[in-house]
Design an enzyme around this catalytic site. Sequence first.
Site, PDB file in Angstrom:
ATOM      1  N   LYS A 106     -24.276  22.549  11.372  1.00 31.89           N
ATOM      2  CA  LYS A 106     -23.767  22.364  12.749  1.00 31.89           C
ATOM      3  C   LYS A 106     -23.782  23.688  13.494  1.00 31.89           C
ATOM      4  O   LYS A 106     -23.792  24.768  12.894  1.00 31.89           O
ATOM      5  CB  LYS A 106     -22.347  21.792  12.746  1.00 31.89           C
ATOM      6  N   ASP A 145     -13.933  21.665   8.672  1.00 33.42           N
ATOM      7  CA  ASP A 145     -15.244  21.274   9.206  1.00 33.42           C
ATOM      8  C   ASP A 145     -15.854  20.073   8.480  1.00 33.42           C
ATOM      9  O   ASP A 145     -16.899  19.560   8.900  1.00 33.42           O
ATOM     10  CB  ASP A 145     -16.235  22.443   9.092  1.00 33.42           C
TER      11      ASP A 145
HETATM   12  P1  ATP Z   1     -17.502  27.206   8.092  1.00 35.00           P
HETATM   13  O1  ATP Z   1     -17.988  27.246   9.497  1.00 35.00           O
HETATM   14  O2  ATP Z   1     -16.991  25.870   7.610  1.00 35.00           O
HETATM   15  O3  ATP Z   1     -16.608  28.331   7.705  1.00 35.00           O
HETATM   16  P2  ATP Z   1     -19.654  28.598   6.917  1.00 35.00           P
HETATM   17  O4  ATP Z   1     -21.056  28.263   7.290  1.00 35.00           O
HETATM   18  O5  ATP Z   1     -19.090  29.839   7.517  1.00 35.00           O
HETATM   19  O6  ATP Z   1     -18.791  27.350   7.212  1.00 35.00           O
HETATM   20  P3  ATP Z   1     -19.988  27.686   4.289  1.00 35.00           P
HETATM   21  O7  ATP Z   1     -21.405  27.978   3.965  1.00 35.00           O
HETATM   22  O8  ATP Z   1     -19.612  26.296   4.640  1.00 35.00           O
HETATM   23  O9  ATP Z   1     -19.538  28.719   5.407  1.00 35.00           O
HETATM   24  O10 ATP Z   1     -19.023  28.108   3.104  1.00 35.00           O
HETATM   25  C1  ATP Z   1     -18.561  29.378   2.917  1.00 35.00           C
HETATM   26  C2  ATP Z   1     -17.787  29.523   1.614  1.00 35.00           C
HETATM   27  O11 ATP Z   1     -17.717  28.323   0.878  1.00 35.00           O
HETATM   28  C3  ATP Z   1     -18.424  30.528   0.707  1.00 35.00           C
HETATM   29  O12 ATP Z   1     -17.374  31.343   0.248  1.00 35.00           O
HETATM   30  C4  ATP Z   1     -18.998  29.756  -0.448  1.00 35.00           C
HETATM   31  O13 ATP Z   1     -18.896  30.485  -1.652  1.00 35.00           O
HETATM   32  C5  ATP Z   1     -18.102  28.541  -0.479  1.00 35.00           C
HETATM   33  N1  ATP Z   1     -18.774  27.300  -0.928  1.00 35.00           N
HETATM   34  C6  ATP Z   1     -18.218  26.359  -1.685  1.00 35.00           C
HETATM   35  N2  ATP Z   1     -19.057  25.339  -1.863  1.00 35.00           N
HETATM   36  C7  ATP Z   1     -20.187  25.626  -1.199  1.00 35.00           C
HETATM   37  C8  ATP Z   1     -21.416  24.941  -1.011  1.00 35.00           C
HETATM   38  N3  ATP Z   1     -21.658  23.759  -1.556  1.00 35.00           N
HETATM   39  N4  ATP Z   1     -22.350  25.525  -0.227  1.00 35.00           N
HETATM   40  C9  ATP Z   1     -22.100  26.718   0.359  1.00 35.00           C
HETATM   41  N5  ATP Z   1     -20.971  27.420   0.195  1.00 35.00           N
HETATM   42  C10 ATP Z   1     -19.991  26.877  -0.573  1.00 35.00           C
END
Ligand code: ATP
Length: 294
Positions: A11, A137
């Site tokens: 997203k 999210d």
């Molecule tokens: P958000 O905007 O929800 O914070 P983001 O894009 O910043 O999302 P994500 O990639 O959703 O971050 O996730 C970040 C954290 O989640 C990391 O610390 C990662 O280690 C942990 N994590 C747990 N499960 C997963 C997964 N299936 N894929 C990616 N990261 C994951």
Amino acid sequence: MRSITLSSPAKLNLFLKVLNKRPDGFHNILTIFERIDLSDKIHLTLNSSGDIRVRCADPHVPSGPRNLVYQAAKRLKEDFKIKDGVNIDIQKNIPVAAGLAGGSSNAATVLQGLNRLWRLDLGLVQLLPYAKELGSDVTFFMYDYSWGLGSERGDSIQKLDVRTKLWHVLVVPCAPLYSREVYGELRLPQGKTGHRKVLTKVDDNVSIFIHHLRQADISAIGQGLVNDLEAVVLRLFPALEGLKQRLKSLNTQGVMVSGSGPCVFGITETHQKAKDIQNILSRRFRRTFVARTN
Ligand code: ATP
């Protein structure tokens, strides 16, 4: 059915206002989510060992109980006393901790996939509490919406009746950024303006933004992009300001950090324009993507 392969999309947030801090430590926000066609692939296969096994070649993705997909599977397995285990293979294309909510999307996809594979027949109303508990999210991805308005923690979703599809260039330039860290650094303005007045202004602004989205007025959309977290992200990664300016100079229609960053995206009128800009930026940045509303 013993196995299933599902797509797990990312997203962008085109509008994100932080309203206030809640007693539970989270923040109330108002945000517009856009689902895009940059996605991971998740392959679920039942196993008779009873174990939940998570595999992903990306070293940034946790493999055990710290993975959100593990936690999603574990909660359903325990609550519905499922004997079968499941192998969860994640093919990562969405950069981790980039503001694209890849982990949250993976968790939502696994809730939906296991609901089918384990024949739980749960409706959305029964699945939503699992999504909310896993992360703010996760909820958006439980719906089949291209555009959603998120309120409360971003986990109360209203469908936006918008048909517009936008083209984007995405650049994920530096180290991961964790949303907890970004929200922790956020200083909300202590202005004299009454809270009710502030809320009315935010409501007005989001309504205007949604109007521009419906009209597919790309220039107005680009000028109306909002992200209250962006200032914090730029403070943590000052080099992102240069990237923003570079994207702007390439004639994009609006440039913004997505969510808690550090992904920076620009809007373009056409696919070709997005690809041209990607070609230029990929000489300097390893992780560049072209994506469209999905
Ligand atoms: P958000 O905007 O929800 O914070 P983001 O894009 O910043 O999302 P994500 O990639 O959703 O971050 O996730 C970040 C954290 O989640 C990391 O610390 C990662 O280690 C942990 N994590 C747990 N499960 C997963 C997964 N299936 N894929 C990616 N990261 C994951």
